[in-house]
Scaffold this motif. Sequence first.
Motif, PDB file in Angstrom:
ATOM      1  N   LYS A 191      -5.842   2.232  -8.968  1.00 59.65           N
ATOM      2  CA  LYS A 191      -4.891   1.112  -8.978  1.00 59.65           C
ATOM      3  C   LYS A 191      -3.720   1.385  -8.035  1.00 59.65           C
ATOM      4  O   LYS A 191      -3.262   0.480  -7.333  1.00 59.65           O
ATOM      5  CB  LYS A 191      -4.384   0.852 -10.390  1.00 59.65           C
ATOM      6  CG  LYS A 191      -5.435   0.256 -11.300  1.00 59.65           C
ATOM      7  CD  LYS A 191      -4.908   0.020 -12.700  1.00 59.65           C
ATOM      8  CE  LYS A 191      -6.031  -0.507 -13.577  1.00 59.65           C
ATOM      9  NZ  LYS A 191      -5.638  -0.609 -14.970  1.00 59.65           N
ATOM     10  N   VAL A 192      -3.245   2.619  -8.016  1.00 63.79           N
ATOM     11  CA  VAL A 192      -2.146   2.995  -7.115  1.00 63.79           C
ATOM     12  C   VAL A 192      -2.619   2.911  -5.671  1.00 63.79           C
ATOM     13  O   VAL A 192      -1.931   2.350  -4.805  1.00 63.79           O
ATOM     14  CB  VAL A 192      -1.609   4.408  -7.443  1.00 63.79           C
ATOM     15  CG1 VAL A 192      -0.608   4.870  -6.398  1.00 63.79           C
ATOM     16  CG2 VAL A 192      -0.984   4.433  -8.837  1.00 63.79           C
ATOM     17  N   VAL A 193      -3.796   3.444  -5.394  1.00 64.99           N
ATOM     18  CA  VAL A 193      -4.363   3.417  -4.039  1.00 64.99           C
ATOM     19  C   VAL A 193      -4.482   1.979  -3.551  1.00 64.99           C
ATOM     20  O   VAL A 193      -4.027   1.639  -2.457  1.00 64.99           O
ATOM     21  CB  VAL A 193      -5.737   4.127  -3.996  1.00 64.99           C
ATOM     22  CG1 VAL A 193      -6.443   3.892  -2.670  1.00 64.99           C
ATOM     23  CG2 VAL A 193      -5.577   5.621  -4.253  1.00 64.99           C
ATOM     24  N   ASP A 194      -5.074   1.120  -4.365  1.00 64.80           N
ATOM     25  CA  ASP A 194      -5.259  -0.283  -3.977  1.00 64.80           C
ATOM     26  C   ASP A 194      -3.917  -0.985  -3.759  1.00 64.80           C
ATOM     27  O   ASP A 194      -3.740  -1.709  -2.779  1.00 64.80           O
ATOM     28  CB  ASP A 194      -6.065  -1.041  -5.036  1.00 64.80           C
ATOM     29  CG  ASP A 194      -7.512  -0.585  -5.110  1.00 64.80           C
ATOM     30  OD1 ASP A 194      -7.988   0.090  -4.171  1.00 64.80           O
ATOM     31  OD2 ASP A 194      -8.166  -0.884  -6.135  1.00 64.80           O
ATOM     32  N   TYR A 195      -2.976  -0.770  -4.658  1.00 70.26           N
ATOM     33  CA  TYR A 195      -1.667  -1.425  -4.569  1.00 70.26           C
ATOM     34  C   TYR A 195      -0.916  -1.009  -3.307  1.00 70.26           C
ATOM     35  O   TYR A 195      -0.395  -1.852  -2.578  1.00 70.26           O
ATOM     36  CB  TYR A 195      -0.843  -1.085  -5.815  1.00 70.26           C
ATOM     37  CG  TYR A 195       0.483  -1.794  -5.890  1.00 70.26           C
ATOM     38  CD1 TYR A 195       0.570  -3.069  -6.420  1.00 70.26           C
ATOM     39  CD2 TYR A 195       1.650  -1.190  -5.433  1.00 70.26           C
ATOM     40  CE1 TYR A 195       1.790  -3.730  -6.500  1.00 70.26           C
ATOM     41  CE2 TYR A 195       2.862  -1.839  -5.505  1.00 70.26           C
ATOM     42  CZ  TYR A 195       2.932  -3.108  -6.039  1.00 70.26           C
ATOM     43  OH  TYR A 195       4.141  -3.760  -6.101  1.00 70.26           O
ATOM     44  N   ILE A 196      -0.907   0.288  -3.043  1.00 72.29           N
ATOM     45  CA  ILE A 196      -0.187   0.769  -1.856  1.00 72.29           C
ATOM     46  C   ILE A 196      -0.877   0.305  -0.584  1.00 72.29           C
ATOM     47  O   ILE A 196      -0.222  -0.198   0.332  1.00 72.29           O
ATOM     48  CB  ILE A 196      -0.016   2.301  -1.899  1.00 72.29           C
ATOM     49  CG1 ILE A 196       1.009   2.664  -2.981  1.00 72.29           C
ATOM     50  CG2 ILE A 196       0.427   2.838  -0.537  1.00 72.29           C
ATOM     51  CD1 ILE A 196       1.271   4.116  -3.156  1.00 72.29           C
ATOM     52  N   ASN A 197      -2.189   0.451  -0.501  1.00 74.31           N
ATOM     53  CA  ASN A 197      -2.895   0.034   0.714  1.00 74.31           C
ATOM     54  C   ASN A 197      -2.765  -1.467   0.982  1.00 74.31           C
ATOM     55  O   ASN A 197      -2.723  -1.893   2.130  1.00 74.31           O
ATOM     56  CB  ASN A 197      -4.373   0.431   0.644  1.00 74.31           C
ATOM     57  CG  ASN A 197      -4.581   1.919   0.855  1.00 74.31           C
ATOM     58  OD1 ASN A 197      -3.732   2.622   1.408  1.00 74.31           O
ATOM     59  ND2 ASN A 197      -5.705   2.419   0.397  1.00 74.31           N
ATOM     60  N   LYS A 198      -2.677  -2.263  -0.067  1.00 74.11           N
ATOM     61  CA  LYS A 198      -2.566  -3.711   0.095  1.00 74.11           C
ATOM     62  C   LYS A 198      -1.157  -4.134   0.507  1.00 74.11           C
ATOM     63  O   LYS A 198      -0.988  -5.023   1.334  1.00 74.11           O
ATOM     64  CB  LYS A 198      -2.942  -4.405  -1.214  1.00 74.11           C
ATOM     65  CG  LYS A 198      -2.811  -5.910  -1.182  1.00 74.11           C
ATOM     66  CD  LYS A 198      -3.151  -6.522  -2.524  1.00 74.11           C
ATOM     67  CE  LYS A 198      -2.899  -8.017  -2.484  1.00 74.11           C
ATOM     68  NZ  LYS A 198      -2.887  -8.613  -3.815  1.00 74.11           N
ATOM     69  N   ASN A 199      -0.136  -3.497  -0.049  1.00 71.80           N
ATOM     70  CA  ASN A 199       1.234  -3.983   0.098  1.00 71.80           C
ATOM     71  C   ASN A 199       2.131  -3.199   1.049  1.00 71.80           C
ATOM     72  O   ASN A 199       3.224  -3.673   1.359  1.00 71.80           O
ATOM     73  CB  ASN A 199       1.909  -4.020  -1.282  1.00 71.80           C
ATOM     74  CG  ASN A 199       1.210  -4.973  -2.208  1.00 71.80           C
ATOM     75  OD1 ASN A 199       1.177  -6.174  -1.967  1.00 71.80           O
ATOM     76  ND2 ASN A 199       0.621  -4.440  -3.267  1.00 71.80           N
TER      77      ASN A 199
END
Length: 151
Positions: free
Chosen positions: A66-74
């Motif tokens: 979830k952290v990986v996805d959130y950071i990579n997206k935003n």
Amino acid sequence: MKYIGLFFLGLLISISSFAQGQIKWMKFEEAIAANSSNPKMIIVDVYTDWCGWCKKMDSETFTDSKVVDYINKNFYAVKLNAEDTQRTFEFMGKTYNEAQMAAAMRVNSYPNFVIIEPKLQNIAQLPGYRQPQQFLAGLDELLEKAFRIKP
């Protein structure tokens, strides 16, 4: 021979799936260049080599999907060593090394996460170790308070 081919195919699949589950870390100047063509928030992980909590963030929080996805997206994600005086780069017409940039951002504890808005004018900090859920909640709260951005 068939088993060797299957082994290498399995190895290739596991490597590619592992690579997809990582934060796309950049150097500071790479994030600035990427921001100029596609504006996005920048998150700077300011760390030191001796910081145990920094290593814990790397191994536990920054591997959470979830952290990986959130950071990579935003964000454009940057790693910045607060004690590195060797590597230099240009930013807003000045030359900095990583230690000087950490000082310019007024970071004095580790780990510390500096958020830079897309126009590169305002920053906010999120200091200290956090577990994945706490980290995401802290980022959301910081973005809303500092930049009036609702995640």
